[in-house]
Every structure is written in structure tokens, then in C-alpha cells.
Scaffold this active site. Structure first.
Site, short mmCIF file in Angstrom:
data_model
loop_
_atom_site.label_atom_id
_atom_site.label_comp_id
_atom_site.label_asym_id
_atom_site.label_seq_id
_atom_site.Cartn_x
_atom_site.Cartn_y
_atom_site.Cartn_z
N HIS A 201 -17.58 13.96 9.44
CA HIS A 201 -16.63 14.86 8.60
C HIS A 201 -16.73 14.22 7.41
CE1 HIS A 201 -15.11 17.88 11.46
NE2 HIS A 201 -15.14 16.84 12.35
N LYS B 238 -3.46 23.99 9.15
CA LYS B 238 -4.08 24.72 7.97
C LYS B 238 -3.49 26.45 8.33
CE LYS B 238 -8.39 26.55 5.67
NZ LYS B 238 -8.70 27.70 6.56
#
Length: 950
Positions: free
Chosen positions: A191, A610
Site C-alpha cells: 500500500h 471511510k
């Protein structure tokens, strides 16, 4: 960190920092309280600790200042110093950020580039010194506990084992058995949160080594002539390293490929973990011997590693089947190279001629039986390296089974034979020497270093099966309901005929490029070998058919082993529906018979936060794990949870690893804890052998403690309270992020979200789909953007609304307080909110708005969000009943205060750069490029100063 940069200009002055001051070991109790020891001055140990860290940072800052003067000129150095002074002024009541901003406006693009480099390099060097100090503190804590009887730290294996024995919770045999079976599996991912180039990371490792040399000289007294010369050489080495850092290009000019990312992961294993794993296990042996008179069985390894680098294709078109094969073969090759060196060293070590009849029968009449076995292993490993290189280069057909060494067993059996012979012939010293380390490496790293997980989004499998059913003329899989899909999948799974005609490869069926890539992934995976692959992870999994679809494609491409299939539940809805999904799946007789009593489920922390906000997501993850554990128990299945966490609080990160494990719901760890280690967290947790050893020890201690003393089940009242907190916080979060029409324009203008692509920090696109708004944005750039402006919005938005409602009554206040005092899950989350709030800065966030946001409504939203941030801090302090944020963590408070004069100028420069780039305020393409480079460097600098990215 009495920081930067008063250039002395004389090396002797730098060297004297080490020659003139020798400090005694620090003492830190398990509780975190500082103990006193008489010193020649009346300073506490905290003063001594701070002084040594300040000394290291000041020395590195001096060298950096000399380097700036030498290579970039006095003016750049003076600009840095003036900005630092102006940043300190607001705390003295002299001025505000406006003077800092006015100074930045006077700088040319070239000057901004040089000044931003100065601050960014300072943070990187300060972080290296901080890591060195962490290692020093850990070492001294161990020494103090041994020599002075100071209580052991609870989050260490030594402290945990002593507590278990002292409380009569476990016997020595039970502890040994648990350690022999438990596993922390750490999954290294690519990532894009590690923003530093690999070249620069290597140079910082060199800086760390020089600091360690100076530390050893210091501990030895340092006054002798030899010590002075060694110190001077170490200082010269530091100067070379800092000059190399300054004169290198810190900006990536091209995006890294998945192969580059995989090589970075391999480098961590090669340079750090290869040494750290046996060191950690020897430390654990020492702990066990000290506390129980036993050692760990040689077959036991409570740590394992896996990787997503080169296997994670979710939304990343750059990870092709061919890339996955290349990465897998490269890892095999590097493993063989590392073992080849180990075995050569063993051959030199094991010159003994004394052996068992069993070994003699195998080697014949050779004079040196151990060396003969080692020579054969060397030959096979060397041939394996050559063959794998040929396969990667395309000169040889890719065939794992044709390799001389293709399985762990082929290395392990000869080594165990030698070890057994040494023990049986009374050569215990050699039996417990380097050969044990090599055997343990083989147990931990296998022949592939870290097995690759493959990850793909569920919609890609649906698309592939839809193309297949249309090709076969049986309908449209995509249009079938869930019941019809399951029925057809189960029928095909139990059929003996292949689903598709055998035509050489999937590319010959004409099913479309994307479908071919999906099918080709299964085709290639089936050839890589079971030791090369870990789990097949399905992101955005929503139904049982998502898992059955992968099982069918594995069957179709004749995968020789039963590769585990792991659904990843990410959004709030998916987490809430996961119980029904898994109950249905485990209720299918075919499926339950196929998995051999074991199932793994991945919990997504980033996307759920999120989607719903951090507080609601954390509670949804907690409840989902409880329910899934119950489903597995009912089905008689052993369930392992795979935690997909990031580095920041917003993405499930928790710097306190031990507390994070102990905060898991009761009955969900069960001796196996699988978790991602992402981006910069790999560097922070495994960037240095000493820190890596401590990280591994902490994971082991947490899992062991949880196994014998799991957390209590929360009461019904606490659950209802959390339900309400979750509901209110989620609504408040979504009211802003989803429903407020001002939000997207504000987000896009007030943060560097649109410019983050220039970082070239990862091979994967920032969005799952190239079109769409915030909902398609990946969690990492979403969090990264807010971290840069120091508003840190995803971590706390909605929390104040929830806490204030509950705290509006005396009963509610009392309930929140009892939850904080007695429930690890709630306390851990409150402390994490408190930490991220302490790292936030209202003035800096407001400055971005002044520089970048022109829309009146968006400006109003910015002001509202800053007000909410203040309210959140107040509500958190009501729960913790502390006078100030992170009052319990003096070290972090000290670091934040002292870093502020270095962070503020970088934020102000970044806002100014963004304004100029967006408004076209540059005179030439060359000036524009300098501003873009400076923007990248400020992004790195802020991330380094905050020690957080995404």
C-alpha cells in the site's frame, strides 16, 4: 529535540558531543513511570533520556546544517533558520502564521525547493535518531529489570510469562504448548504509504548504524585514544551519509512497478528480518529458560510472514498473472541465495568428525560428514538460483517442480539430521549454535520468504463467470439471483467434467481481455506451488456465491492443493451482513467438507471507517467478529480473523500492538492473529533489527496473554451504549461526508488530494475506478489528504456528537467512565482518538482554507469542521478525565511540541505551493517543475514530521 541547525563548522565540536558526555542507563517501570537514580546532577531519568535524544538530533542537525551550507549556500540555510524562528513566535505571543506565510511568499521556486528539502531531511534524520533511542530504551529497560528487579514490561514475553506464572493462570508446560502452536502472521503489503525511496531508506539505515557505533563508544567510556578515533570515524561516516542524502534526488520520477514493490519487501526480509527472527527466538528461549528452565522446541516458530506485493490485483491493472509469477520466482531465488550463504557458513562451522551411525550411513566414509551434507545442500541451492534466474529471464520453462529445491522439506530434513547427530553425540554447544538459527529461518520463511496472497475484487469474478455462462449458452450469471448462483456453482463444483473446453490457455476462448486476465490468474496460480501462495482474498465480498465462485475457478484450472479462500468484509453493510453470509456458506455440506474444518475471514478496517466513520466502524468490526466466531463455533469450524489494518487511526492502526490484541472480542484470536503491515509501518516496526525483535516479541506476548486471560464480555448496558454511540457518530459522519453538498468541493480544494498522484509512491491507482467521486477514492489517499492538512478528519468526525449525547445525563457520564476504566476495546479507541486529536492543528487547517478555498460555502464548512474538532477534544477529555490531551504520554507530548516549529513552515510552504500551481503563478516550465518537486518534498516532510501518512 533541540533541533537544527547551528552550524559549528568544525568536526571536533561535533565529536565532542560524544566524547564529553557519558550517561547512565535509564530506568522505566512497567507502568511507564520514570524511576529515579542518583546522578551527579539532580536530573531525573526523563531528563537524561531527553538529553541523549536531543544530543543525537542536535548532532545530526548540525551535520545537516553544514551540508546545506556547503552544497546549497548560506542563503538557503538562513531561510530555514528564519522560518523556524517565525514558527516559534506564535507560542511566544509575538505573531501568528501570517508572518510565516509572508516570508514564504518572498521565496523563489528554487529557494522553496531547497528550504523544503532542509526540513524534510531534518525530520527523516530526527526519526532515525528517535528509532535509535527506542532501541536504547528497550535495551536499558531489560537491563534494569534484570539487575535491579524493576517490574517487567507487561507487553513483553518476559513480563507476560512471569505474570501468568505468578497468578497461577498457566503452568510451564501449558505455556510451552501454547507458544508451540500459536502464530502471529504478518502480511507485508505494498500500500502506497511508504513515501521514501528505497535508496534513501538504505542511507538512513547507514545513519542508524553510525549512531549505534557512537553509542557503544559512549558506553565504553569513549575517552581513550582508540575511542576518540573511532568516534571521529563514525562522525565522518555520518557526514558522508547526510551529504549523500542531500545530494540524492529524493523525488521518484516514475511510479514503482509491482516488481519494485516486491523487491522492497524482500529487502526488508534480507536486511532486517533474516537476522531479527532468530534473535527474537533466542531472546524467547532466554526468557523461557529464566522463568521456567525450558526452551522453545526447535520446530516452533510463533511468527510467520506473508505478502501482498505482486499478488494484490484489486483495482491494480499493473499486477498481471505474469507479474505474480515473476514476483513469486524472484522471492524463491532470493530465499535460495540467503540459504546458500547460511549453509556455506555452516559448512565452515561444522568441521567436527563425530557423528551418529545414521548420519555415517548416509554420507559414507567421508572424513567430515557434516560438511558433506552442507556441500550437497550448497550445490542444490546454487542450481536452484540459476534455474530460477533462467525462468525469470524466459530462458527456461517456468516449472517449480523441476527446481532442485522446491519445498521447505528439502532444506529442513538435512539440517535436522545434522542437528540430531550433534545432540546425540554430546556436541550440545554446536547443536545450539548457528544451525538452530538456520533451522528456524527455514521454519519461518520457507523457500519463498513470504507466501503471496492473491487478492481480487468480487465483481471481477462475477464478470468472468458471466462471460463463461454466456459462452456455454446457459444464461447470464450476473443477472441470476443469489439462490440460482449458488445452485449452479455447487452443481459445477461437484461435476467431474471441466467447465470450459481444454484449448491450451484461457486466452484462446475469446472471452474478453479483462475476463482473460482473471482466468489467467487462476491458471498461473495453479503452477506456483502450495508453499508459494497463502490465501485468495475476495475484496468487497457480499454473499456466499462470491466464495463459491473462486472455488469453482480453482477447480477449473486444476489447482493441485486446496488454497484457502478468504472473504473480505469491508463496508458497514457488509460487516453487518457477514453473519448471514458465513452461516449460509458454512451450512452448505459440500463447502464444509471442502475446507477441512478451517475458515479464514478478513475484516476491512480502512473502507469501513471511510464508509461510516471510525467509531461506528470499530464497533461494527467488533460485533461482526463476535457473531462470526459464534457461527464458526456452531458449525464446528476453526475460524481465523485476518485484520486488514493501515498505519493511521483512521484505517484501524494502533501503535500499541499489545493493547490492540487484548482489545479484540473474546473468543476471536484463538492462538492465531493475522494482520497486515502496511507502507511506512513496515519501516517503523521492522526497519531496524532491534525494533523488529521487540515488535515480534510484543505480538507473541499479546497472543499468549489473550489465550490464557482473554478480555471479559461487555455487559448489555455497555453494548447498548456502544450501539447508540455508533448510530449517532455514523449519522453525523455521513451528514457531512455524504450529504453535505459543500463537502466534496471543500475536500478537493482544501487538501492536496488532487496532487497526490505526483508522489509516485505506489503502483496502484488512487481510485478503484477512474471515474466517480469520494466514494471511489481508496482509503489511503482519503486519509493521506487529511493528514497533510493536520485536520485528520476521518479519525474523529462524528465522535463528539455521539459522546456529547451520552454524556448529557449523569448516568450516561458514569457509564462512559466505567467503560473507559474497565473495557479494553473502548479505552483503546478513546486513547487513539485522543492521540490523533493531539496531532491535529486548528491554525494550520485554517491556513489551508485561507490559501486555497475561495468558495464561501466551502469556507463555512471548514470553520464548522474546526469547531467540531475542538468539541471532540473536549468530549474526549470528559471521558478520560485528563487535564490535557495525551497527558499520560509525556514523551509524545514533548515530541509534538518540539516538532511544531519544523512542521508549521512545511505546511505553510505546501499551501503556498498548491496555490501557485493551481493558479498558474509560475513563469516557466522549469519553475513549475521546481514547485512540483517541492510539493512532493513537503508531502514527505509532513508525513515524516507526523510519522503518519495514510
Amino acid at each position: 529535540m533541540a533541533m537544527m541547525i547551528c552550524a559549528r563548522g568544525r568536526r571536533s565540536a561535533l565529536t565532542s558531543l560524544y566524547k564529553l558526555s557519558v550517561y547512565r542507563p535509564a530506568l522505566v517501570a512497567a507502568s511507564g513511570k520514570i524511576l529515579r537514580r542518583p546522578l551527579s546532577t539532580e536530573k531525573t531519568v526523563t531528563d537524561t533520556l531527553d538529553h541523549r535524544l536531543r544530543r543525537d538530533v542536535r548532532m545530526l542537525g548540525d551535520i545537516l546544517g553544514d551540508t546545506i551550507n556547503k552544497h546549497s549556500g548560506k542563503e538557503i540555510f538562513n531561510h530555514v533558520e528564519e522560518l523556524r524562528y517565525l514558527a516559534q513566535a506564535p507560542r511566544k505571543g509575538e505573531t501568528g502564521l501570517s508572518n510565516l506565510a509572508e516570508k514564504v511568499k518572498t521565496l523563489s521556486a528554487e529557494e522553496i525547493l531547497g528550504v523544503s528539502k532542509g526540513f524534510a531531511h531534518f525530520f527523516a534524520l530526527a526519526n532515525t535518531a528517535d528509532n535509535h533511542h527506542r532501541i536504547r530504551s528497550m535495551r536499558e529497560s531489560i537491563q534494569a529489570s534484570k539487575s535491579l528487579g524493576v517490574p517487567r514490561q507487561e507487553d513483553s514475553s518476559l513480563g507476560t510469562i512471569e505474570n501468568l506464572l505468578k497468578k497461577n493462570i498457566a503452568t510451564p508446560d501449558e505455556i510451552i504448548k501454547a507458544l508451540g502452536s500459536q502464530k502471529a502472521e504478518l502480511v507485508l503489503t505494498a500500500h502506497p504509504t511508504e513515501i521514501n525511496r528505497r535508496t534513501l531508506l538504505a542511507k538512513h539505515r547507514d545513519v542508524a548504524k553510525r549512531l549505534e557505533v557512537l553509542e557503544q563508544i559512549d558506553l565504553a567510556g569513549g575517552a581513550e585514544v582508540a575511542g576518540r578515533f573511532e568516534a571521529d570515524e563514525a562522525i565522518k561516516g555520518l557526514t558522508r551519509a547526510v551529504e549523500a542524502l542531500w545530494t540524492s534526488d529524493e523525488v521518484r520520477r516514475n511510479k514503482p512497478t509491482p516488481q519494485d514493490e516486491a523487491r522492497a519487501g524482500i529487502a526488508v526480509i534480507e536486511h532486517v528480518l533474516w537476522a531479527a527472527v532468530p534473535s527474537y527466538l533466542r531472546r524467547l528461549d532466554g526468557v523461557l529458560m529464566e522463568t521456567m528452565g525450558k526452551t522453545l522446541p526447535i520446530h516452533a516458530c510463533p511468527i510467520a510472514f506473508a505478502s501482498w506485493m505482486g499478488g494484490d490485483r484489486d483495482g491494480n491493472p499493473n499486477v498481471t498473472p505474469e507479474v505474480t509469477r515473476e514476483v513469486s520466482f524472484t522471492a524463491r531465488k532470493e530465499a535460495a541465495i540467503l540459504y546458500l550463504k547460511d549453509v556455506r557458513d555452516l559448512r565452515i562451522e561444522l568441521s567436527t568428525t563425530k557423528c551418529t551411525p545414521k548420519l555415517r550411513e548416509i554420507v559414507g566414509e567421508t572424513r567430515e560428514p557434516y560438511r558433506k551434507i552442507c556441500l550437497q545442500l550448497e550445490h542444490d541451492l546454487s542450481a536452484t538460483v540459476d534455474a530460477l534466474q533462467g525462468m525469470v529471464d524466459g530462458h527456461l520453462e517456468p516449472d517449480v517442480q523441476a527446481l532442485p529445491i522446491h519445498s521447505q522439506k528439502q532444506i529442513l530434513e538435512p539440517l535436522l539430521l545434522l542437528h540430531e547427530s550433534l545432540l546425540a553425540t554430546g556436541q550440545e554447544a554446536q547443536a545450539n549454535g548457528p544451525i538452530v538459527d538456520v533451522i528456524r529461518r527455514v521454519r519461518c520463511f520457507g523457500v519463498c520468504l513470504a507466501p503471496l496472497d492473491i487478492r481480487q475484487e468480487s465483481t471481477r469474478h462475477t464478470e468472468a463467470l458471466d462471460a463463461i455462462t454466456r459462452y456455454l449458452g446457459v444464461g447470464s450469471y450476473a443477472q441470476w439471483d443469489e439462490k440460482t448462483r449458488q445452485s449452479w456453482l455447487l452443481m459445477e463444483l461437484q461435476s467431474k467434467r471441466p467447465l470450459l473446453p481444454r484449448v491450451g490457455s484461457s486466452t484462446e476462448l475469446g472471452l474478453g481481455e479483462v475476463v482473460q486476465d482473471t482466468l489467467r490468474t487462476f491458471e498461473v496460480a495453479a503452477t506456483l506451488g502450495d508453499e508459494a501462495l497463502g490465501a485468495y482474498v475476495i475484496s468487497m465480498a457480499t454473499s456466499p456465491s462470491d466464495v463459491l465462485a473462486v472455488k469453482l475457478m480453482q477447480k477449473e484450472f486444476c489447482m493441485p492443493w486446496n488454497m484457502r479462500v478468504v472473504p473480505l468484509f469491508e463496508t458497514l453493510d457488509d460487516l453487518e451482513q457477514s453473519e448471514d453470509t458465513m452461516r449460509t456458506l458454512l451450512g452448505l455440506p459440500w463447502y464444509r467438507g471442502n475446507i477441512n474444518g478451517k475458515q479464514e475471514v478478513m475484516i476491512g478496517y480502512s473502507d469501513s471507517a471511510k464508509d461510516a466513520g471510525r467509531m461506528a466502524a470499530a464497533w461494527a468490526q467488533y460485533k461482526a467478529q463476535e457473531r462470526l466466531a459464534g457461527v464458526a463455533k456452531d458449525a464446528g469450524v476453526q475460524l481465523t480473523f485476518f485484520h486488514g489494518k493501515g498505519g493511521t487511526v483512521s484505517r484501524g492502526g494502533n501503535p500499541a500492538l499489545y493493547e490492540a490484541i487484548m482489545a479484540q472480542p473474546r473468543g476471536t484470536v484463538n492462538g492465531h492473529f493475522r494482520v497486515t503491515e502496511q507502507g511506512e509501518m513496515i519501516t517503523q516496526n521492522f526497519g531496524h533489527p532491534g525494533i523488529a525483535v521487540n515488535t515480534l516479541d510484543t505480538y507473541t506476548a499479546g497472543i499468549l496473554h489473550y489465550g490464557f486471560e482473554p478480555p471479559e464480555v461487555p455487559s448489555g448496558k455497555w453494548r447498548k451504549t456502544m450501539d447508540r454511540l455508533s448510530e449517532v457518530s455514523c449519522e453525523a459522519y455521513r451528514d457531512i461526508v455524504r450529504r453535505d453538498e459543500r463537502f466534496v468541493p471543500y475536500f478537493r480544494t482544501a487538501t492536496p488530494e488532487l496532487e497526490l498522484g505526483s508522489l509516485n509512491i505506489g503502483s496502484r491507482p488512487a481510485k478503484r475506478r477512474p471515474t466517480g467521486g469520494v466514494e471511489t477514492l481508496r482509503a489511503i489517499p482519503w486519509v493521506f489528504s487529511w493528514t497533510q492538512t493536520r485536520l485528520n478528519l476521518p479519525a474523529w468526525l462524528g465522535v463528539a456528537d455521539a459522546l456529547s449525547e451520552l454524556a448529557s445525563t449523569d448516568d450516561g457520564k458514569a457509564t462512559l467512565r466505567s467503560m473507559y476504566d474497565q473495557w479494553p476495546f473502548f479505552a483503546t479507541n478513546i486513547d487513539l482518538f485522543e492521540t490523533i486529536l493531539a496531532k491535529s492543528d486548528l491554525d494550520i487547517a485554517e491556513h489551508y482554507d485561507k490559501e486555497l478555498v475561495s468558495d464561501v460555502k466551502a469556507k463555512e464548512l471548514g470553520a464548522e469542521l474546526r469547531r467540531r474538532l475542538q468539541e471532540t477534544s473536549a468530549e474526549i477529555l470528559k471521558v478520560s478525565e485528563r487535564p490535557d490531551l495525551i497527558a499520560y504520554n509525556e514523551v509524545l507530548r514533548w515530541q509534538l511540541v518540539l516538532r511544531k516549529p519544523y512542521l508549521d513552515p512545511v505546511n505553510v510552504m505546501q499551501a503556498h505551493i498548491l496555490h501557485r500551481l493551481r493558479s498558474g503563478e509560475f513563469g516557466s516550465p522549469e519553475e513549475e517543475q521546481k514547485l512540483k518537486d517541492a510539493l512532493v518534498i513537503t508531502i514527505k516532510g509532513i508525513a515524516g514530521g507526523m510519522r503518519n501518512t495514510g
